[in-house]
Design a protein around this motif. Structure first.
Motif, short mmCIF file in Angstrom:
data_model
loop_
_atom_site.label_atom_id
_atom_site.label_comp_id
_atom_site.label_asym_id
_atom_site.label_seq_id
_atom_site.Cartn_x
_atom_site.Cartn_y
_atom_site.Cartn_z
N ALA A 1 -6.28 1.85 -2.99
CA ALA A 1 -5.55 0.81 -2.58
C ALA A 1 -6.52 -0.48 -2.31
O ALA A 1 -6.14 -1.71 -2.21
CB ALA A 1 -5.08 1.09 -1.31
N MET B 1 2.83 -3.32 0.82
CA MET B 1 3.10 -1.89 0.92
C MET B 1 4.37 -1.40 1.43
O MET B 1 5.01 -0.56 0.61
CB MET B 1 1.96 -1.23 1.84
N LEU C 1 0.95 4.72 0.80
CA LEU C 1 0.69 4.78 -0.41
C LEU C 1 1.58 6.02 -1.32
O LEU C 1 2.15 6.73 -0.52
CB LEU C 1 -0.75 5.44 -0.54
N GLY D 1 -1.94 8.16 -4.86
CA GLY D 1 -2.95 7.23 -4.38
C GLY D 1 -3.83 7.45 -3.24
O GLY D 1 -3.75 8.64 -2.76
#
Length: 250
Positions: free
Chosen positions: A126, A209, A117, A121
């Motif tokens: 997420a 990601m 992240l 974040g």
């Protein structure tokens, strides 16, 4: 005294470090030392209200190894990627200041189907601030997995998986809303282990990601490994994972 880096193992939510034993036993045979971190948010009573206690537990272990003069390979799994990153906030400040600590260094981070992240974040962000369908929530801020066999261990026989399922703990749900202040994968060499059969963090999410991290920091995740494992390759493919972790330590 061995000059080999030492592994700090950061499990995912609900899990204890012992779940990595099939892999850490192989690391030990290869001459490596591993240190597991147990989260205060696991089986907490009352529930912890942020990820800070988990972060501090990791930082304590990492600092102890670094202060002994040994390098660290930080191995994070699932939720462990969030708190593992935050645990290195002060370490990253030292790196960015250009000052040498005189201690060991974090040689590499390894994310085993773990959350990656950005600063600011959170795990819930997420997840678009919606609990996953397999989250079981109660009024006491506890979250549990609805079907661990299918979500975590779908490539392990039910008889083997049952032993691991019986050892899962509860997890404090508020930890999922804590926000990161640092993204150490931008400045520390990092490896991502993609797990194609993962039902907890689907492969597309893992790949997304990694791609986002590389867009933010082109040198991030200079090593990407791929296997056909579930969410728990440290159990189902320990030989393969141990080989990749030893590679990360070299």
């Amino acid at each position: 005294m061995s000059s080999k880096p030492e592994f700090v193992i950061i499990p995912g939510a609900w899990h204890f470090p012992d779940s990595f034993k099939p892999t850490t036993d192989l690391l030990e045979k290869a001459g490596y030392t591993s240190h597991g971190v147990t989260f205060p948010s696991t089986n907490a009573s009352p529930q912890v209200q942020s990820f800070d206690p988990d972060v501090q537990a990791i930082r304590t272990v990492v600092d102890k190894v670094l202060s002994s003069g040994k390098d660290v390979v930080l191995v994070t799994h699932s939720y462990g990627g969030v708190v593992g990153c935050e645990s290195l906030a002060e370490y990253v400040k030292t790196l960015e200041s250009g000052h040498e600590s005189g201690h060991g260094k974090v040689k590499r981070m390894v994310f085993v189907c773990a959350f990656v992240l950005p600063e600011g974040g959170s795990l819930m962000a997420a997840l678009q601030n919606k609990p996953l369908p397999w989250f079981i929530l109660d009024e006491k801020d506890i979250v549990n997995p609805a079907n661990p066999q299918e979500i975590f261990y779908n490539d392990i026989s039910p008889s083997v998986a049952e032993a691991y399922i019986s050892k899962l703990g509860t997890h404090s749900y508020p930890t999922f809303s804590s926000q990161l202040t640092v993204a150490p994968w931008k400045v520390i060499p990092s490896t991502y282990v993609l797990c194609e059969k993962d039902n907890a963090i689907p492969i597309g999410a893992q790949e997304g990601m990694v791609a986002a991290a590389k867009a933010a920091a082109p040198r991030a995740f200079d090593v990407v490994e791929r296997c056909d494992a579930s969410h728990s390759p440290f159990i189902s493919q320990p030989e393969w994972l141990a080989e990749k972790l030893i590679k990360a330590a070299q």
